[in-house]
Structure formats: C-alpha cells, structure tokens
Motif scaffolding. Structure first.
Motif, short mmCIF file in Angstrom:
data_model
loop_
_atom_site.label_atom_id
_atom_site.label_comp_id
_atom_site.label_asym_id
_atom_site.label_seq_id
_atom_site.Cartn_x
_atom_site.Cartn_y
_atom_site.Cartn_z
N ALA A 122 -9.99 53.13 32.28
CA ALA A 122 -9.50 52.51 33.46
C ALA A 122 -8.49 52.88 33.99
N PRO A 123 -8.62 54.11 34.70
CA PRO A 123 -7.33 54.86 35.58
C PRO A 123 -7.07 54.14 36.90
N LEU A 124 -8.18 53.49 37.35
CA LEU A 124 -7.97 52.86 38.75
C LEU A 124 -8.00 51.36 38.58
N GLY A 125 -7.36 50.89 37.52
CA GLY A 125 -7.17 49.42 37.18
C GLY A 125 -6.23 48.64 38.14
N HIS A 126 -5.54 49.35 38.92
CA HIS A 126 -4.59 49.05 40.00
C HIS A 126 -4.85 49.86 41.27
N ASP A 127 -3.85 49.36 42.17
CA ASP A 127 -4.12 50.10 43.47
C ASP A 127 -4.18 51.49 43.52
N PHE A 128 -5.16 52.06 44.21
CA PHE A 128 -5.49 53.62 44.00
C PHE A 128 -5.86 54.26 45.44
N CYS A 129 -5.71 55.34 45.56
CA CYS A 129 -6.31 56.26 46.72
C CYS A 129 -7.38 57.26 46.25
N ASP A 154 3.30 55.40 44.64
CA ASP A 154 2.90 55.33 43.29
C ASP A 154 1.40 54.55 43.00
N PHE A 155 0.66 55.13 44.22
CA PHE A 155 -0.90 54.91 43.83
C PHE A 155 -1.46 55.57 42.49
N ALA A 156 -2.27 55.12 41.75
CA ALA A 156 -3.15 56.17 40.93
C ALA A 156 -4.09 56.91 42.01
N ILE A 157 -4.46 58.22 41.62
CA ILE A 157 -4.98 59.22 42.83
C ILE A 157 -6.01 59.59 42.19
N CYS A 158 -7.35 59.54 42.72
CA CYS A 158 -8.40 60.25 42.55
C CYS A 158 -8.82 61.26 43.54
N LEU A 159 -8.93 62.32 42.96
CA LEU A 159 -9.29 63.85 43.76
C LEU A 159 -10.75 64.18 43.79
N TYR A 160 -11.47 64.26 44.73
CA TYR A 160 -12.61 64.73 44.91
C TYR A 160 -12.36 66.36 45.40
N ASN A 161 -13.47 67.19 44.99
CA ASN A 161 -13.60 68.57 45.29
C ASN A 161 -12.29 69.19 45.00
N THR B 138 1.69 41.38 40.54
CA THR B 138 2.10 42.57 41.24
C THR B 138 3.24 42.05 42.21
N PRO B 139 4.72 42.45 41.98
CA PRO B 139 5.73 42.11 43.05
C PRO B 139 5.08 42.53 44.37
N TRP B 140 5.72 41.60 45.56
CA TRP B 140 5.24 41.65 46.62
C TRP B 140 5.81 43.19 47.25
N ASP B 141 6.95 43.42 46.91
CA ASP B 141 7.80 44.69 47.42
C ASP B 141 6.96 45.87 47.03
N VAL B 142 6.37 45.88 46.01
CA VAL B 142 5.28 46.99 45.42
C VAL B 142 4.34 47.05 46.45
N ILE B 143 3.67 45.88 46.84
CA ILE B 143 2.60 45.78 47.58
C ILE B 143 3.06 46.17 49.33
N GLU B 144 3.91 45.75 49.49
CA GLU B 144 4.51 46.23 50.67
C GLU B 144 4.72 47.64 50.86
N LYS B 145 5.43 48.15 49.95
CA LYS B 145 5.59 49.72 49.59
C LYS B 145 4.40 50.38 49.84
N ARG B 146 3.25 49.91 49.22
CA ARG B 146 1.73 50.92 49.11
C ARG B 146 1.37 50.65 50.54
N LEU B 147 1.27 49.34 51.07
CA LEU B 147 0.85 49.22 52.42
C LEU B 147 1.56 50.28 53.37
N SER B 148 2.88 50.57 53.47
CA SER B 148 3.59 51.34 54.29
C SER B 148 3.11 52.66 54.19
N CYS B 149 3.19 53.12 52.78
CA CYS B 149 2.73 54.46 52.57
C CYS B 149 1.20 54.90 52.87
N ALA B 150 0.18 53.77 52.69
CA ALA B 150 -1.16 54.04 53.33
C ALA B 150 -1.23 54.20 54.57
#
Lengths: 243, 243
Positions: A122-129, A154-161, B138-150
């Motif tokens: 379950a590598p994508l069990g939390h936020d991912f790209c 600090d996303f889990a990352i899935c790479l295609y190609n 998940t702490p809200w500051d982690v969510i904020e950081k991910r939104l910002s990076c995305a």
C-alpha cells in the motif's frame, strides 16, 4: 450518430476489467485501439470489426474512432489501465467537436498506480503524485519542476514511463532531484508487467533505484517520509492509531 | 491460516467491480467492512457470514478481518473505491504481523479520482496529485504544505474529503492556498455520489469553488494551467499535436 466509449481495460490481462467496461465492450460494434490491447480483449468479444493503429499513432487512433462513431457505428476505443490517466480520453475530447455525431463516454479502469501499488502493498496509502517521465509530449524542465515539488511536499510518488531506449538516464535524473530532499534510504519499489505473465517486483532504497535499469513496462513508486517496509511490503500509513 | 482479500469495490454501486474483485468475493466465506459497503455487495454474494463495523472504527474492522483469516476463514474486507487509496490496505498490512496465519492480498479497484474524472471528462490527463483534506489523521499544516507544493508544480489536483460538518471551511482554505499560485479563472469541477443514484457534477472556476458548499460524498478536481473546458467537459491535455 452513435456512442464512442473510451474504455480503460485495467492492467495486463483482462482480470481487472470492470463490469461497466465489459458492458461497453459488449455493446460495441467496432473495437478500436493499439493492436496489443485490442487483441487482449477481442477473443472475449468476438464478431466485432477490429480497427487497430500502431504505437505513437494516438491522434490517428482517436480520429478513426470518432469518424466511425460519427458515421453511426457504436465504437469502443480501448486503453490499457485507465482511459483518462495518460490515456485516450483527453485527446478524444479535444477532437470530438470536429465529429458532431459522436457521443463520447469515458469508462474508467484500474490504472497502473493502483494495480502496481496492490502488488507492492500500500505505497499510496496517503497523499500521492503521479508523474510521467516521458518527455515526448512534455518539456523535461516541467517534469523536473514537478518532481521537485512532489519531493518538497513529501508526497508518495508514482512514476509512469520511467525509461525507454532513448531516455536511458531519466530515472537516474529523477532520483537525483528527489535525493535533494529525501535520504538515500527512502523506501522505493517497482513492478514490471503488472497483471501479465512474467510479473515481477522489487523493493529497494532510493539510492539503489538510482542505479536500477528499468524499461517502459515498469511502474515505479518512491516512498514519502512515512513509508516503510513491513514484512516485505511497501506501506505508506495514513496515521491510524493501531492500539 | 487463510487468505484475507482487501478488496476495492470501485465507486457507488457495483458496476465498476473488477473481475478479480468479484472472484475474490466469490471465494470469501466472510464479508467484512463498513455496513453500507457490505450491504452493496452482499446480495450478489449470498450465503456468506457478514461482519460489519461502524464508520471511524477502521482499526477494529482490520483486526476483526485479520482475526478471522488467522483462524482459518477466507475473508474479504471490502473498501469503497480502491483498497490502497485512503483504504484499508495500509492499516491491514501494518497490523498483519500480529496475526501470523493471515495471508493478505490486496485487490485494487477504481478509486474516486478515476471514476470522478471520467464523469467530468479527462481532468487528470496529465501529471496529478491526490490530497485528502481530512485532518482527522493528518496535521493541517502537512495538508497545507502539500496543497502549496501541488499548486507550485502545476499539477492537476484531486481532493478527497473536501468537507465535513466539523470542517466547514477547509475547502475554502485549500482554494486560498492554490489561489496564491493560480488565477481565480482556473477550471475546476466536482462530482457527488459517483456511480450512485443522485450522481451530480458541476464545472466551475477556482474562485467559484472557494464559495461552494460541498459534503463528504463529493470529489473535487482543480485544473492545472493547461486544463480547459471543451464542450462542457473538463480536459487536461497531455500535449498531443492534433493536426
């Protein structure tokens, strides 16, 4: 005027085909797509007209499917994995206005990020790209920027190609970008030939992944800081209190 | 000692169930999960023992399934969407070492990012991120950081759990973070009750999304810079030359 179903077949063989996708294929008079994928499903849906196009002829493939639907045929345009994730859904919808009779419906499927993740644990069990390393259609500096932001977040990352003959060092370059923000011991994994004969997978560190020679039939997973190995599986916990 | 299948059911009703998932449910002697999801599939797989747990009792649910498999029963623990995307696969694998007899197998399914995208068009046709706005685990500051990076990486963004009664303004806060890097005219969309009775969807701008009142049954899509509306659909092109 007729339906054009853009259908995600899921990974590998058709064990992961959804009921909705099977129903669309059953309704289709014409099966359209890249030869290998059409051949996978044609035996289960016999008697249909078959229209195939070679690899890299994606736009021609979409136009053929739209033409047929516009002329009144019910068409299924098949894609490996999901129809919308690096699949034919976007180019079909971009072109559809030129073919007024075609009614486009997108039928989702299990993309390699999900089927590969299930093989590893379950590598994508939390936020991912999800990022494709192919620069055929995307400038490499855009890909680099996304890798850098994914690592920063600090996303889990899935790479295609992750590689091709012409892009022998792209995975190494991607790992180097992630290594600026994550340690070499970060848990990673890859799965090759997902759901097909010869399926194989490996867990390894980010430092080891940098040295790995992979091919275009492989999907790569780079762990987040919380990702860890549990009894040979790659797991990114969501944070449940397990007591 | 027996199999524990952690099975993604796909969205809504069971039209998106895969062949592999149906085979696992057919083999199971016990169907385990959150009541609503077990009730969805129980009529198709009659005669099984049913073990349900309430919402938010995820860890108890995993332990019950592992106990039963450890005691020799073949068990299917069902999840909405995919088993690994915010599903039960990760906590089951984290706990599995305490239940030596249970052989865990993860069966993927069509997650809401894919099924919702198919309703809207092809919003995830290029690189994308999936982020949950729930701060229960998940702490809200982690969510904020991910939104910002995305946003910084110009990813298409799919938001799970955009709101709940206790988190009435979270979607607004998320939009404000993205608005620091993307214009208010950025194309967005949402889908509610995907694949179920009462499914509804809307395309709107990021500025409008900020004012939208959504609920926990809704999946949200925020476009990348390239995302655009084509004949009422939300499409993120991959960059094919369409001539």
């Amino acid at each position: 005027m007729a339906e054009l179903y853009v259908v995600g077949l899921g990974p590998g063989d058709t064990a992961c085909l959804t009921g909705e996708a099977a129903a669309a294929l059953a309704r289709a008079e014409v099966l359209c797509g890249y030869g290998v994928y059409v051949e996978l499903i044609a035996p289960q849906f016999p008697g249909r007209e078959i229209v195939t196009t070679p690899m890299k002829h994606e736009v021609e493939r979409c136009r053929r499917a739209l033409e047929l639907a516009s002329a009144g045929r019910t068409v299924a345009l098949v894609c490996s994995g999901d129809a919308g994730i690096y699949g034919m859904a976007a180019p079909v919808l971009e072109l559809a206005e030129e073919y007024p009779g075609a009614q486009v419906q997108i039928i989702p499927g299990v993309t390699a990020a999900l089927s590969g993740a299930a093989v590893l644990g379950a590598p994508l069990g939390h936020d991912f790209c999800v990022i494709s390393l192919s620069d055929l259609l995307t400038p490499w500096d855009v890909i680099e920027k996304r890798l850098s932001c994914a690592a920063e977040g600090d996303f889990a990352i899935c790479l295609y190609n992750p590689a091709s003959k012409k892009r022998g060092d792209y995975l190494q370059r991607a790992c180097d970008i992630v290594l600026r923000r994550r340690g070499g011991e970060t848990l990673c994994g890859w799965v090759r030939n997902i759901g097909r004969a010869g399926q194989e997978h490996r867990l390894l560190t980010l430092a080891e992944l940098r040295e790995e020679k992979l091919d275009m039939f492989t999907t790569v997973f780079i762990g987040a800081s919380a990702t860890r190995e549990i009894a040979g599986r790659m797991v990114t916990p969501r944070g449940y209190r397990l007591a």
